[in-house]
Write a protein that holds these residues in place. Structure first.
Motif, short mmCIF file in Angstrom:
data_model
loop_
_atom_site.label_atom_id
_atom_site.label_comp_id
_atom_site.label_asym_id
_atom_site.label_seq_id
_atom_site.Cartn_x
_atom_site.Cartn_y
_atom_site.Cartn_z
N CYS A 13 0.83 -1.20 0.00
CA CYS A 13 0.00 0.00 0.00
C CYS A 13 0.87 1.25 0.00
N ARG A 21 0.27 6.82 6.65
CA ARG A 21 -0.45 5.55 6.71
C ARG A 21 -1.82 5.62 7.37
N TRP A 35 2.97 -2.16 3.99
CA TRP A 35 3.15 -0.75 3.67
C TRP A 35 4.38 -0.53 2.80
N ASP A 37 5.89 3.14 2.24
CA ASP A 37 5.70 4.58 2.46
C ASP A 37 6.19 5.39 1.26
#
Length: 251
Positions: A13, A21, A35, A37
């Motif tokens: 993501c 987040r 994740w 980032d």
């Protein structure tokens, strides 16, 4: 990060600009996603250019990865999938656009002068600029007040002003219109019908100009259409991946 189990392709993501987040945490948890980032946020080092950012993502992601991006995160996801189709199996694009600003032949964006004003507001007082940004991009959503409060509460600590303005530079510079018709991986596009920041027609354009695109209109939603609608998103994403990703039933 390249050594993921082959029987369960990971979902990475990529959050949107400025918020980190927090806003996507509920959706990521329900999907069992991981994740990635944005550069300069969380665990990802900063990148000077958009090209460096997508090259790093392509180098670090496990083969078979599905990228899930929101807004600026989606632009990175689409560009990375175009760069390295052997690495990425699919993209879930939330509130996407090929070009954030207006350009010759592209009217579905923000006026460059508006982005310049916002960039100066970020340089002057980033927290205040972010609060105004959240309120503005939720206008028109049936859950606008609730979502705005939630996003302000759940947003991560702001990165440096340099990181924030670099992201705005990428939004100004990036134009994916020529690249997307060559994108072969399957793309699932979600777009709120009340999105006043990036028009739904921009998301539909993305879905229609890739080889294998599917468009899902999220009725009554604005620029953060997943907020308060996570169960709907999870159902649609899992169905999509089961159809298009080998061994996607393990996701």
């Amino acid at each position: 990060m390249r050594t993921a189990p082959s029987d369960s392709p990971p979902i990475l993501c990529l959050p949107g600009w400025g918020l980190g987040r927090g806003p996507l945490a509920a959706l990521v948890s329900l999907l069992g996603a991981q994740w990635y980032d944005l550069p300069g946020y969380g665990r990802t080092g900063s990148s000077d250019t958009f090209g460096q950012a997508i090259q790093r993502l392509s180098n670090e992601a496990p083969r078979g990865t599905c990228l899930l991006g929101w807004s600026l995160g989606t632009m990175l996801a689409l560009a990375a999938a175009r760069l390295a189709p052997d690495v990425f199996s699919a993209v879930v694009a939330i509130s996407p656009t090929p070009s954030f600003i207006r350009r010759p032949g592209w009217s579905l964006g923000l006026a460059p002068a508006q982005l310049a004003v916002f960039r100066e507001q970020v340089r002057t007082d980033a927290p205040a600029a972010l609060r105004r940004f959240i309120v503005e991009f939720n206008r028109g959503d049936l859950l606008a007040k609730e979502i705005s409060r939630r996003l302000m509460r759940e947003a991560d600590t702001l990165p440096s002003t340099r990181v924030l303005t670099t992201g705005l530079d990428w939004l100004e510079e990036t134009d994916l219109r020529a690249a997307l018709p060559g994108l072969e991986v399957p793309i699932l596009v979600f777009h709120g019908t009340a999105d006043g920041l990036i028009p739904p027609a921009a998301g539909r354009w993305v879905a229609e100009h890739v080889a294998h695109g599917r468009f899902v209109a999220v009725e009554g939603a604005a620029h953060a259409p997943f907020c308060g609608r996570e169960d709907f998103f999870v159902k649609e994403i899992r169905r999509f991946l089961q159809q298009v990703v080998p061994d996607g039933t393990g996701i």
